[in-house]
Design an enzyme around this catalytic site. Sequence first.
Site, PDB file in Angstrom:
ATOM      1  NE  ARG A 168      74.968  27.904  53.725  1.00  0.00           N
ATOM      2  CZ  ARG A 168      73.995  27.640  54.597  1.00  0.00           C
ATOM      3  NH1 ARG A 168      72.976  28.485  54.718  1.00  0.00           N
ATOM      4  NH2 ARG A 168      74.035  26.534  55.331  1.00  0.00           N
ATOM      5  CE  LYS A 206      74.731  24.869  51.637  1.00  0.00           C
ATOM      6  NZ  LYS A 206      75.783  23.883  52.012  1.00  0.00           N
ATOM      7  CG  HIS A 277      82.266  29.305  53.705  1.00  0.00           C
ATOM      8  ND1 HIS A 277      80.960  29.502  53.325  1.00  0.00           N
ATOM      9  CD2 HIS A 277      82.289  28.113  54.362  1.00  0.00           C
ATOM     10  CE1 HIS A 277      80.224  28.477  53.704  1.00  0.00           C
ATOM     11  NE2 HIS A 277      80.997  27.624  54.345  1.00  0.00           N
ATOM     12  NE  ARG A 280      77.870  29.283  56.722  1.00  0.00           N
ATOM     13  CZ  ARG A 280      76.616  29.273  57.158  1.00  0.00           C
ATOM     14  NH1 ARG A 280      76.011  30.416  57.409  1.00  0.00           N
ATOM     15  NH2 ARG A 280      75.968  28.133  57.341  1.00  0.00           N
ATOM     16  CG  HIS A 303      75.180  24.350  60.221  1.00  0.00           C
ATOM     17  ND1 HIS A 303      76.274  24.517  61.037  1.00  0.00           N
ATOM     18  CD2 HIS A 303      75.547  24.844  59.012  1.00  0.00           C
ATOM     19  CE1 HIS A 303      77.253  25.068  60.361  1.00  0.00           C
ATOM     20  NE2 HIS A 303      76.845  25.274  59.129  1.00  0.00           N
ATOM     21  CE1 TYR A 312      82.748  27.370  61.630  1.00  0.00           C
ATOM     22  CE2 TYR A 312      80.782  26.025  61.798  1.00  0.00           C
ATOM     23  CZ  TYR A 312      81.596  26.847  61.074  1.00  0.00           C
ATOM     24  OH  TYR A 312      81.268  27.148  59.780  1.00  0.00           O
TER      25      TYR A 312
END
Length: 337
Positions: A168, A206, A277, A280, A303, A312
């Site tokens: 990110r 995150k 993004h 990414r 994730h 994806y």
Amino acid sequence: MATEADQHDPNGPDPALLRAVRGYLDHLTVERGLAANTLSSYRRDLRRYLGFLTERGRTSLAAVDEPDVTEFLRRLREGDPAHPPLGTNSAGRAVVAVRGLHRFAQREGLTADDPARGVRPPTPPRRLPKAVSLSDIESLLAAVDAEGDPRALRDRALLELLYGTGARISEAVGLDVDDITRLDDSGAVADGDGRPGVSVARFRGKGGKERLVPIGRFARRAVDAYLVRARPALARSGRGTPALFLNARGGRLTRQGAWAVLRAAAERAGLSDVSPHTLRHSFATHLLDGGADVRVVQELLGHASVTTTQVYTLVTVDRLREVYAASHPRANAIERA
């Protein structure tokens, strides 16, 4: 002074409905502190809802049942003589406003039940991640003159790292120099004795969760060139920050600064709608196209759930279908059958 009943429009919503909505909006304003734009949207949605209830003969929220709320959602999506159909997001916002109103009314003792509890906002269509082709990625990277000034070397290193690790943009600009390391085969930090190992970046994702992502040869070369030939010159203008990527004043490069780097390179490469993004998404899609396991891609992207990563796989299935249709001698015949 005229009372609310004296001022009531006989063709408009019942005063009891108006009082309930007014109380709910006051609650959102005072206790929830909603933004003015959000309140304006809720007020507009609830005004339409009150008109709908009045049309159905409902004079209080206690008289509303679940079929009423369900029919209101249908009207939102299909439209009526006075209103055009609403898209998924707008209809969903209106349903959220209605659900909040009924939840508030039950909590305040205005109603015994919540008829909107079982009515869910419409599900927005799944938007497949956008990925660009490998040739476009190469054009984007080539658009940065790595032999130019220190900022050009920085820009090339940044873009190579974004695509090479799937980071990110906040993770990339948050890197410190010490977050780029080389591990030996045992997983320990290599001591520079020339033994085989792999370069890795330590990202803070995150929730503060850390992960190690391997850095490929091209990205490692670009980062090394930046560290040796460019970062010292940029650092002279600053105050000794440990940040990996520096701006022209020697401070940490911001997200906005990194965005500008990518935007400028995309314009020079003749590419549109390319964002951090996008790089990414391209990282993940190209890995899966190359045969990577979805669980590995999940770890590389950071994730928490493989469900997030599996979107994806839909992209790669589309790609496989295109290749099959273009390459197999009987693909068209099978498709028409």
